[in-house]
Design a protein around this motif. Sequence first.
Motif, PDB file in Angstrom:
ATOM      1  N   ASP A  82       1.159  -8.200 -42.973  1.00  0.00           N
ATOM      2  CA  ASP A  82       0.723  -8.922 -44.169  1.00  0.00           C
ATOM      3  C   ASP A  82      -0.761  -9.262 -44.120  1.00  0.00           C
ATOM      4  O   ASP A  82      -1.451  -9.198 -45.147  1.00  0.00           O
ATOM      5  N   LEU A  83      -1.269  -9.624 -42.946  1.00  0.00           N
ATOM      6  CA  LEU A  83      -2.713  -9.845 -42.820  1.00  0.00           C
ATOM      7  C   LEU A  83      -3.473  -8.552 -43.082  1.00  0.00           C
ATOM      8  O   LEU A  83      -4.496  -8.543 -43.784  1.00  0.00           O
ATOM      9  N   GLY A  84      -2.977  -7.442 -42.546  1.00  0.00           N
ATOM     10  CA  GLY A  84      -3.601  -6.155 -42.809  1.00  0.00           C
ATOM     11  C   GLY A  84      -3.625  -5.831 -44.296  1.00  0.00           C
ATOM     12  O   GLY A  84      -4.637  -5.379 -44.839  1.00  0.00           O
ATOM     13  N   GLY A  92     -11.503  -5.031 -46.943  1.00  0.00           N
ATOM     14  CA  GLY A  92     -11.905  -5.292 -45.562  1.00  0.00           C
ATOM     15  C   GLY A  92     -11.181  -4.321 -44.649  1.00  0.00           C
ATOM     16  O   GLY A  92     -10.306  -4.718 -43.874  1.00  0.00           O
ATOM     17  N   TYR A  93     -11.516  -3.050 -44.752  1.00  0.00           N
ATOM     18  CA  TYR A  93     -10.747  -1.983 -44.112  1.00  0.00           C
ATOM     19  C   TYR A  93     -10.762  -2.037 -42.592  1.00  0.00           C
ATOM     20  O   TYR A  93      -9.753  -1.728 -41.957  1.00  0.00           O
ATOM     21  N   LEU A  94     -11.868  -2.429 -41.998  1.00  0.00           N
ATOM     22  CA  LEU A  94     -11.915  -2.498 -40.541  1.00  0.00           C
ATOM     23  C   LEU A  94     -10.991  -3.588 -40.019  1.00  0.00           C
ATOM     24  O   LEU A  94     -10.208  -3.378 -39.090  1.00  0.00           O
ATOM     25  N   LYS A  95     -11.043  -4.754 -40.636  1.00  0.00           N
ATOM     26  CA  LYS A  95     -10.167  -5.861 -40.246  1.00  0.00           C
ATOM     27  C   LYS A  95      -8.702  -5.498 -40.537  1.00  0.00           C
ATOM     28  O   LYS A  95      -7.811  -5.778 -39.737  1.00  0.00           O
ATOM     29  N   CYS A 153      -7.117   3.158 -44.324  1.00  0.00           N
ATOM     30  CA  CYS A 153      -8.260   2.322 -43.908  1.00  0.00           C
ATOM     31  C   CYS A 153      -9.360   3.208 -43.335  1.00  0.00           C
ATOM     32  O   CYS A 153     -10.537   3.074 -43.711  1.00  0.00           O
ATOM     33  N   TYR A 154      -8.973   4.086 -42.433  1.00  0.00           N
ATOM     34  CA  TYR A 154      -9.971   4.947 -41.810  1.00  0.00           C
ATOM     35  C   TYR A 154     -10.549   5.968 -42.792  1.00  0.00           C
ATOM     36  O   TYR A 154     -11.705   6.367 -42.670  1.00  0.00           O
ATOM     37  N   TYR A 155      -9.760   6.359 -43.791  1.00  0.00           N
ATOM     38  CA  TYR A 155     -10.291   7.205 -44.852  1.00  0.00           C
ATOM     39  C   TYR A 155     -11.411   6.469 -45.590  1.00  0.00           C
ATOM     40  O   TYR A 155     -12.499   7.017 -45.800  1.00  0.00           O
ATOM     41  N   HIS A 156     -11.151   5.226 -45.988  1.00  0.00           N
ATOM     42  CA  HIS A 156     -12.161   4.433 -46.702  1.00  0.00           C
ATOM     43  C   HIS A 156     -13.387   4.162 -45.833  1.00  0.00           C
ATOM     44  O   HIS A 156     -14.505   4.058 -46.348  1.00  0.00           O
TER      45      HIS A 156
END
Length: 183
Positions: A82-84, A92-95, A153-156
């Motif tokens: 849920d935080l992700g 906030g893709y890295l977080k 996330c890694y795509y973004h």
Amino acid sequence: QIQPESYKFFSKLADGRGVVHKSELRKLIYYYQKVGDFMGFREDAFGILGYCYYYYGKPKESLHAFEKAYQIESKFFWYSFDLGLLYYNQHGYLKAAEYFKKAIEANIDFNLEYMLNSKIYLPILAQNLNAYSELKSNLKKGYFDAYQLIILCYYHLEDYEQMRRYSGIAINASINNQELFNA
């Protein structure tokens, strides 16, 4: 009376079968705030509170509640997931990726046992005769979603090496890879 008279609304909302009624959510928010105030170590209450805030449309409060829950019990899949998701929705893709990593590392058996032994989750689970099988099914879907989201996330972030790495991890983890790449 502080405790909700029924958890049916909440269990339907959690299963995706319910409609968000702000009046019902206000009651649940009030209750779980009180549980958190009186029993500050109840990470499960903070987790449910975060969930309620999310559906109430208060992402900042939701994030704060999930962070409290995560600080107390970081091994629980749903707090990490849920935080992700909250960080992902805020770009906030890295977080987000950090929390999704924690989620996919979570032990399935621990998570099932955790929910089945939680005094906070039990009244919600008691509304459903198939709770155990649905818990397992929902958790499996959650892992599937976490793999998809970490790859996104890694795509973004344009980190294609990490995208490739987590795609391989997902495939090796026996996730249905055809569905994984059709999101």
